[in-house]
Design an enzyme around this catalytic site. Structure first.
Site, short mmCIF file in Angstrom:
data_model
loop_
_atom_site.label_atom_id
_atom_site.label_comp_id
_atom_site.label_asym_id
_atom_site.label_seq_id
_atom_site.Cartn_x
_atom_site.Cartn_y
_atom_site.Cartn_z
N SER A 14 0.70 -1.36 -0.15
CA SER A 14 -0.07 0.11 0.15
C SER A 14 0.88 1.26 0.06
CB SER A 14 -0.84 -0.11 1.20
OG SER A 14 -1.83 0.89 1.04
N HIS A 41 -2.40 -1.11 -3.51
CA HIS A 41 -3.58 -0.28 -3.10
C HIS A 41 -3.40 0.93 -4.04
CE1 HIS A 41 -4.22 -1.96 1.43
NE2 HIS A 41 -4.87 -2.87 0.16
N ASP A 134 -4.59 -4.60 5.89
CA ASP A 134 -4.94 -5.56 4.59
C ASP A 134 -3.65 -6.49 4.35
OD1 ASP A 134 -6.34 -6.50 2.53
OD2 ASP A 134 -5.62 -5.20 1.22
#
Length: 193
Positions: A14, A41, A134
């Site tokens: 991310s 992401h 995540d």
């Protein structure tokens, strides 16, 4: 630990992920014998330029994933913006617009959990820099399936929350600084050539 016969690699990143992925994927030679599926992401309206940028910087092929695309060695497949990326039992990719997971679509957990079912102990999962949780449940699923688990050392991450969450969720095989992850994958992938 006995050597594993790996068939695929999944990675999740991310915040700070572009540079982290460039370092890890950039360390792999063109003949890297495994496919790699990647969730980075991105904004739901991102233009898909990250795979093209990394394709220019890496020796392996880097591209955006397509629906029903079969996994090929030496290729990194990136989840398109606003789609979950999943690995099917027949080693093809699928895309989904199911609900967000950990506020994200694509979600690292969704990719990792589907790949753990498809490849079991023949899968390596890598959690890189990121600012949320995540990937932690997905990495735990890979560990439960007997796969290889790798986490970027949090102190080397631009955003350490994702690596820390992964370490809290499951025991992992390797906690490494960024520069050591690509070489480890290369060694593990070629162990059974």
């Amino acid at each position: 630990m006995s050597p594993r016969r790996l068939r695929a690699v999944v990675m999740g990143a991310s915040a700070g992920g572009l540079e982290a992925l460039a370092r890890v994927l950039g360390a792999l030679k063109a003949d890297f014998p495994l496919p790699i599926a990647v969730v980075q992401h991105v904004s739901p309206v991102a233009d898909g330029s990250i795979p093209a940028l990394l394709d220019d910087r890496c020796r392996i092929r880097v591209k955006e994933a397509d629906e029903k695309e079969p996994l090929q060695p030496g290729t990194a497949y990136f989840a398109p913006a606003n789609y979950h990326l999943l690995v099917e039992q027949d080693a093809t990719l699928s895309l989904s617009t199911e609900a967000r997971v950990c506020f994200a679509r694509p979600s690292v957990d969704v990719l990792f959990q589907s790949a753990a079912v498809a490849f079991g102990p023949a899968l390596a999962g890598v959690v890189l820099t990121g600012g949320n949780e995540d990937g932690s449940q997905g990495l735990a699923a890979i560990a439960r399936a007997g796969g290889l688990t790798i986490v970027q050392a949090p102190e080397t991450a631009t955003a350490p929350e994702m690596p820390r969450a992964a370490l809290a969720a499951t025991p992992v095989d390797h906690v490494l600084p960024l520069e050591d992850i690509g070489p480890l994958l290369a060694r593990m992938a070629h162990d059974h050539d």
